[in-house]
Design a protein around this motif. Sequence first.
Motif, short mmCIF file in Angstrom:
data_model
loop_
_atom_site.label_atom_id
_atom_site.label_comp_id
_atom_site.label_asym_id
_atom_site.label_seq_id
_atom_site.Cartn_x
_atom_site.Cartn_y
_atom_site.Cartn_z
N ALA A 43 6.77 -62.26 -6.53
CA ALA A 43 6.77 -62.02 -7.98
C ALA A 43 5.41 -62.22 -8.65
O ALA A 43 5.01 -61.41 -9.50
CB ALA A 43 7.83 -62.89 -8.65
N PRO A 44 4.65 -63.31 -8.33
CA PRO A 44 3.37 -63.50 -9.03
C PRO A 44 2.40 -62.33 -8.85
O PRO A 44 1.61 -62.04 -9.76
CB PRO A 44 2.81 -64.78 -8.39
CG PRO A 44 4.03 -65.52 -7.92
CD PRO A 44 4.97 -64.45 -7.45
N GLN A 45 2.46 -61.66 -7.70
CA GLN A 45 1.58 -60.51 -7.50
C GLN A 45 1.92 -59.38 -8.47
O GLN A 45 1.03 -58.80 -9.12
CB GLN A 45 1.71 -59.98 -6.06
CG GLN A 45 0.97 -58.68 -5.83
CD GLN A 45 1.22 -58.08 -4.46
OE1 GLN A 45 0.29 -57.81 -3.72
NE2 GLN A 45 2.48 -57.86 -4.10
N LEU A 109 -0.10 -67.21 -2.09
CA LEU A 109 0.88 -66.69 -3.04
C LEU A 109 2.18 -67.48 -3.00
O LEU A 109 2.72 -67.86 -4.04
CB LEU A 109 1.16 -65.22 -2.76
CG LEU A 109 2.08 -64.54 -3.77
CD1 LEU A 109 1.37 -64.33 -5.09
CD2 LEU A 109 2.59 -63.20 -3.23
N THR A 110 2.72 -67.71 -1.80
CA THR A 110 3.96 -68.47 -1.66
C THR A 110 3.71 -69.68 -0.76
O THR A 110 2.93 -69.60 0.18
CB THR A 110 5.10 -67.62 -1.07
OG1 THR A 110 4.73 -67.17 0.24
CG2 THR A 110 5.38 -66.42 -1.96
N PRO A 217 1.73 -72.17 4.25
CA PRO A 217 1.10 -70.98 3.66
C PRO A 217 1.84 -69.73 4.11
O PRO A 217 1.37 -68.96 4.95
CB PRO A 217 -0.33 -71.03 4.21
CG PRO A 217 -0.20 -71.74 5.52
CD PRO A 217 0.91 -72.73 5.35
N TYR A 218 3.01 -69.54 3.55
CA TYR A 218 3.94 -68.53 4.05
C TYR A 218 3.42 -67.11 3.82
O TYR A 218 3.54 -66.25 4.67
CB TYR A 218 5.29 -68.71 3.38
CG TYR A 218 6.44 -68.14 4.16
CD1 TYR A 218 7.03 -68.84 5.21
CD2 TYR A 218 6.95 -66.88 3.86
CE1 TYR A 218 8.08 -68.33 5.93
CE2 TYR A 218 8.00 -66.35 4.58
CZ TYR A 218 8.56 -67.07 5.61
OH TYR A 218 9.62 -66.53 6.33
N THR A 219 2.87 -66.88 2.63
CA THR A 219 2.28 -65.57 2.33
C THR A 219 0.97 -65.79 1.58
O THR A 219 0.95 -66.46 0.56
CB THR A 219 3.21 -64.72 1.45
OG1 THR A 219 4.58 -64.97 1.79
CG2 THR A 219 2.93 -63.25 1.64
N THR A 220 -0.09 -65.19 2.10
CA THR A 220 -1.40 -65.37 1.48
C THR A 220 -2.13 -64.04 1.39
O THR A 220 -1.84 -63.09 2.12
CB THR A 220 -2.28 -66.36 2.26
OG1 THR A 220 -2.53 -65.83 3.57
CG2 THR A 220 -1.63 -67.72 2.38
N PHE A 286 6.97 -70.40 -5.27
CA PHE A 286 5.76 -69.77 -5.80
C PHE A 286 4.64 -70.82 -5.87
O PHE A 286 4.80 -71.86 -6.51
CB PHE A 286 6.00 -69.21 -7.20
CG PHE A 286 7.13 -68.20 -7.28
CD1 PHE A 286 7.25 -67.18 -6.35
CD2 PHE A 286 8.07 -68.29 -8.28
CE1 PHE A 286 8.28 -66.27 -6.42
CE2 PHE A 286 9.11 -67.37 -8.38
CZ PHE A 286 9.21 -66.36 -7.44
N ALA A 287 3.53 -70.54 -5.21
CA ALA A 287 2.40 -71.46 -5.27
C ALA A 287 1.91 -71.55 -6.72
O ALA A 287 1.84 -70.54 -7.42
CB ALA A 287 1.27 -70.98 -4.37
#
Length: 331
Positions: A43-45, A109-110, A217-220, A286-287
């Motif tokens: 979502a933040p993206q 990101l997540t 760092p699940y998604t970066t 969400f990071a």
Amino acid sequence: MRKWFKVLLSLTVACMLIITLAACNPGNEKVRIAEVTRSIFYAPQYVAIEKGFFEEEGLDIELTTVFGGDKVMTTLLSDGAEIGLVGSETSIYVYAQGSNDPVINFAQLTQTDGTFLVARENIGEFSWDQLKGSTFLGQRKGGMPQMVGEFVLKKHGIDPHNDLNLIQNIDFANISSAFASGTGDYVQLFEPQASVFEKEGIGHVVASFGTESGHVPYTTFMAKQSYMDENKETIEKFTRALYKAQGWIQTASAREIAETIQPYFEDTELDIIEMSVDRYRSQGSFATDPILDEEEWNNLQAIMDEAGELPQQVDHKTLVNTEIAESVIEE
């Protein structure tokens, strides 16, 4: 005559408006992102794009979904995109193959796993022991969802390969339909599918793998070292826009967030998007900033090692750049 004059005038005004809008961003730099999948988890993206945070930094984003970590890496390495959005484990895989231009993680990101344990039956009070002897529909071998899934099962004293019937030969895109058609007693799913199944009575969310596995760092966002060296200012602008979105998403209502990102999920009901956003945000998925710290990096490698998928230990500083994120936050 007057009718045609009005039409001509309207067309002229419209053309002037288009020219004006185009002139507003004459120097914007195009940045291509290859995302591993389309997910409410990211979502933040989508917020950063829709709220104009990238545009404020002079960046025009071209977003492509390539479906698969290996495909994201191939796209990056072949210069099909400047930035990839994918699990950090992929950068380790590439590095272990001896790449002379490693892929560097620069903005997180997540920060948790994004999957949930969904039971076919409404079992009331859940305990992990209930999985023993069941048929478990897991994720693809070697991917972060499956590695986290096995890590959590072992944490609760369950041997995923001996204590249950583990199915992991079904393509990611077909897992939910396989469960819906009757395969498995339990399934590991991302949102919004978990909430959709709850609403339709197909399954019931009984646990969160993200809550159970801790911060990773699940998604970066990542880019090749050579690109980062040559385009430091672009990476800074990108990270700054992301940080704005991360701040906004922490204070906005789940409904506001859902309405903002709905264009990316046209086939999903707004209420389901809202429910999914709320579920992810409430568990801290969400990071809150772009920094990928060393503790998260080491937790990631511990999970990979437990699953037998870690090709080699890699120091945090080798594949992670926190300087850019830190400087953006200090601003």
